[in-house]
Motif scaffolding. Structure first.
Motif, PDB file in Angstrom:
ATOM      1  N   ASN A   1       0.804  -1.214   0.000  1.00  0.00           N
ATOM      2  CA  ASN A   1       0.000   0.000   0.000  1.00  0.00           C
ATOM      3  C   ASN A   1       0.842   1.272   0.000  1.00  0.00           C
ATOM      4  N   THR A   2       2.172   1.111  -0.069  1.00  0.00           N
ATOM      5  CA  THR A   2       3.027   2.299  -0.148  1.00  0.00           C
ATOM      6  C   THR A   2       3.046   2.882  -1.557  1.00  0.00           C
ATOM      7  N   GLU A   3       2.625   2.094  -2.537  1.00  0.00           N
ATOM      8  CA  GLU A   3       2.547   2.584  -3.914  1.00  0.00           C
ATOM      9  C   GLU A   3       1.355   3.535  -4.045  1.00  0.00           C
TER      10      GLU A   3
ATOM     11  N   ARG B   1      -2.921   0.720  -8.613  1.00  0.00           N
ATOM     12  CA  ARG B   1      -1.780   0.924  -7.730  1.00  0.00           C
ATOM     13  C   ARG B   1      -0.556   0.327  -8.418  1.00  0.00           C
ATOM     14  N   SER B   2       0.344   1.183  -8.894  1.00  0.00           N
ATOM     15  CA  SER B   2       1.503   0.758  -9.681  1.00  0.00           C
ATOM     16  C   SER B   2       1.020   0.054 -10.947  1.00  0.00           C
ATOM     17  N   THR B   3       1.223  -1.249 -11.083  1.00  0.00           N
ATOM     18  CA  THR B   3       0.742  -1.980 -12.260  1.00  0.00           C
ATOM     19  C   THR B   3      -0.374  -2.959 -11.884  1.00  0.00           C
ATOM     20  N   GLU B   4      -0.995  -2.727 -10.743  1.00  0.00           N
ATOM     21  CA  GLU B   4      -2.081  -3.603 -10.296  1.00  0.00           C
ATOM     22  C   GLU B   4      -3.427  -2.894 -10.434  1.00  0.00           C
ATOM     23  N   LEU B   5      -4.327  -3.522 -11.162  1.00  0.00           N
ATOM     24  CA  LEU B   5      -5.674  -2.979 -11.335  1.00  0.00           C
ATOM     25  C   LEU B   5      -6.554  -3.478 -10.202  1.00  0.00           C
ATOM     26  N   LEU B   6      -7.063  -2.529  -9.409  1.00  0.00           N
ATOM     27  CA  LEU B   6      -7.884  -2.890  -8.252  1.00  0.00           C
ATOM     28  C   LEU B   6      -9.370  -2.911  -8.584  1.00  0.00           C
ATOM     29  N   GLY B   7      -9.792  -2.005  -9.435  1.00  0.00           N
ATOM     30  CA  GLY B   7     -11.203  -1.933  -9.797  1.00  0.00           C
ATOM     31  C   GLY B   7     -11.370  -1.196 -11.104  1.00  0.00           C
ATOM     32  N   ASP B   8     -12.261  -1.665 -11.956  1.00  0.00           N
ATOM     33  CA  ASP B   8     -12.441  -1.078 -13.286  1.00  0.00           C
ATOM     34  C   ASP B   8     -13.886  -1.274 -13.711  1.00  0.00           C
ATOM     35  N   VAL B   9     -14.601  -0.182 -13.927  1.00  0.00           N
ATOM     36  CA  VAL B   9     -16.013  -0.255 -14.334  1.00  0.00           C
ATOM     37  C   VAL B   9     -16.226   0.670 -15.530  1.00  0.00           C
ATOM     38  N   THR B  10     -16.933   0.171 -16.534  1.00  0.00           N
ATOM     39  CA  THR B  10     -17.200   0.952 -17.747  1.00  0.00           C
ATOM     40  C   THR B  10     -18.682   0.921 -18.078  1.00  0.00           C
ATOM     41  N   ALA B  11     -19.230   2.088 -18.390  1.00  0.00           N
ATOM     42  CA  ALA B  11     -20.597   2.197 -18.894  1.00  0.00           C
ATOM     43  C   ALA B  11     -20.515   2.695 -20.330  1.00  0.00           C
ATOM     44  N   THR B  12     -21.364   2.184 -21.195  1.00  0.00           N
ATOM     45  CA  THR B  12     -21.322   2.595 -22.596  1.00  0.00           C
ATOM     46  C   THR B  12     -22.684   3.098 -23.062  1.00  0.00           C
TER      47      THR B  12
ATOM     48  N   ILE C   1      -1.637   5.270 -17.367  1.00  0.00           N
ATOM     49  CA  ILE C   1      -0.719   6.336 -17.788  1.00  0.00           C
ATOM     50  C   ILE C   1      -0.541   7.330 -16.635  1.00  0.00           C
ATOM     51  N   GLY C   2      -1.579   7.520 -15.828  1.00  0.00           N
ATOM     52  CA  GLY C   2      -1.447   8.375 -14.644  1.00  0.00           C
ATOM     53  C   GLY C   2      -0.424   7.811 -13.672  1.00  0.00           C
ATOM     54  N   ALA C   3      -0.467   6.496 -13.461  1.00  0.00           N
ATOM     55  CA  ALA C   3       0.487   5.853 -12.561  1.00  0.00           C
ATOM     56  C   ALA C   3       1.916   5.994 -13.082  1.00  0.00           C
ATOM     57  N   ALA C   4       2.070   5.891 -14.403  1.00  0.00           N
ATOM     58  CA  ALA C   4       3.399   6.040 -15.004  1.00  0.00           C
ATOM     59  C   ALA C   4       3.933   7.452 -14.816  1.00  0.00           C
ATOM     60  N   LEU C   5       3.055   8.445 -14.939  1.00  0.00           N
ATOM     61  CA  LEU C   5       3.471   9.838 -14.747  1.00  0.00           C
ATOM     62  C   LEU C   5       3.892  10.101 -13.297  1.00  0.00           C
ATOM     63  N   VAL C   6       3.101   9.597 -12.362  1.00  0.00           N
ATOM     64  CA  VAL C   6       3.420   9.779 -10.947  1.00  0.00           C
ATOM     65  C   VAL C   6       4.751   9.105 -10.618  1.00  0.00           C
ATOM     66  N   LYS C   7       4.938   7.885 -11.102  1.00  0.00           N
ATOM     67  CA  LYS C   7       6.178   7.148 -10.841  1.00  0.00           C
ATOM     68  C   LYS C   7       7.386   7.877 -11.414  1.00  0.00           C
TER      69      LYS C   7
END
Length: 350
Positions: free
Chosen positions: A3-5, A24-35, A320-326
């Motif tokens: 959880n430090t990431e 969190r880093s390269t781990e997807l915790l939750g993903d929801v899409t509406a179309t 891409i947000g995680a990559a920018l932060v890292k």
């Protein structure tokens, strides 16, 4: 994953999908899409005003569902990433407005990111960290581009792109010629698998003569689409009905021959050992098959996204947000607005 990431909330609203994800880093915790695709089907294409209204209605329920799926609270996030472009101005505005409100309410840093670069970044969630350098092949309804990626967060250079229609756009147009339901691309792909790819030889754009070198990394599919239309018209004038499966197979082979050939050429020219593919058209079965075979023959690795990541989604924005932060990139100026034509060399809003 500890959880430090940093925990990144990603918001996608470039077209007709409302996506929210937690990474969190390269781990997807939750993903929801509406179309809202069903609302556009009756018109045979995306209606921007309908898409914008659908985002307004879907955002809060989608975000709540993503947070619940990730088992985290809004107060726990460390940064927010939102698609700032390219895309439909109205749709982008809804997502950006929501992201700015969240950033103001939570006091968290905000990153306006390039939605197209996100299509490549999302592969890190499936296969782990991306290599430092690779050739990116972005293929969708609006883009067919080859990118020289030297750092996914800070250094992306455009090698070439389509001079007219994108691959996905061309597939949809051929679908209309054959009377398939909207969107036509998946139907053309399905029929292509049932046809003979060698039965009809359609032209490859920019593949011969001086064009081959002048447009070394560029694509052109408008002439190919016209060739298909003329073939169908010619057959019907002669009193014959064209075999739709063979038409689709020949057309698909022409598109994918061009895409895969130039992607492999770019990797070899640059001395890279990896090609990363992203975008809605990366779900195309022949593209995946042909590129994998050609890359293997050339000693290259191909990273293709799982089908669930091919269409627009919040995971790609969070990635891409995680990559920018890292990478230690500073948050975007809070006054940024949508950029429907955001350059592919710009990974984020300054």
């Amino acid at each position: 994953m500890t959880n430090t990431e940093p925990l990144i909330l990603g918001i996608e609203s470039t077209c007709d999908e409302t996506g929210v994800a937690l990474v969190r880093s390269t781990e997807l915790l939750g993903d929801v899409t509406a179309t809202s695709m069903e609302q556009h089907a009756r018109y045979g294409g995306i209606i921007p005003e309908i898409a914008s209204r659908a985002h307004l209605e879907a955002f809060l329920p989608t975000m709540r569902a993503a947070l619940e799926k990730a088992a985290v609270k809004l107060a726990e996030i460390d940064a927010i990433a939102v698609a700032a472009g390219p895309g439909l101005v109205g749709s982008l505005t809804v997502g950006i407005s929501a992201a700015k409100a969240l950033a103001l309410a939570t006091g968290k840093p905000l990153y306006g990111v390039n939605h197209v670069i996100g299509h490549l970044a999302v592969d890190a969630l499936a296969e782990g960290p991306l290599p430092q350098q690779f050739v990116g092949l972005v293929v969708s309804g609006g883009h067919s581009n080859l990118l020289d990626v030297r750092n996914i967060a800070t250094d992306v250079r455009e090698l070439g792109g389509t001079l007219d229609d994108a691959a996905g756009e061309a597939f949809d147009k051929v679908g209309r010629l054959l009377g398939t339901p909207y969107p036509g691309g998946p139907h053309v792909d399905r029929m292509a698998r049932e046809g003979d790819k060698d039965a009809i030889r359609f032209p490859r754009g920019l593949a011969g003569g001086k064009d081959k070198e002048k447009y070394r990394y560029d694509f052109s599919f408008s002439g190919l689409k016209t060739a298909v239309a003329r073939y169908i018209e010619g057959m019907r004038k002669a009193g014959m009905e064209p075999n739709p499966e063979d038409v689709c197979a020949g057309f698909s082979e022409a598109v994918n021959d061009s895409l895969t050939g130039k992607a492999v050429r770019a990797a070899k020219d640059l001395g890279y050992d990896t090609i990363v593919v992203g975008g809605g058209f990366s779900a195309n079965s022949r593209l995946r098959e042909l590129l994998s075979a050609r890359a293997a023959s050339a000693g290259l690795q191909v990273r293709l996204p799982p089908l669930k990541y091919c269409t627009d989604n919040g995971a790609q924005i969070a990635a891409i947000g995680a990559a920018l932060v890292k990478a230690g990139v500073a948050p975007s100026n809070p006054h940024f607005g949508p950029d429907s034509g955001m350059p592919l060399t710009q990974t984020h809003m300054l």
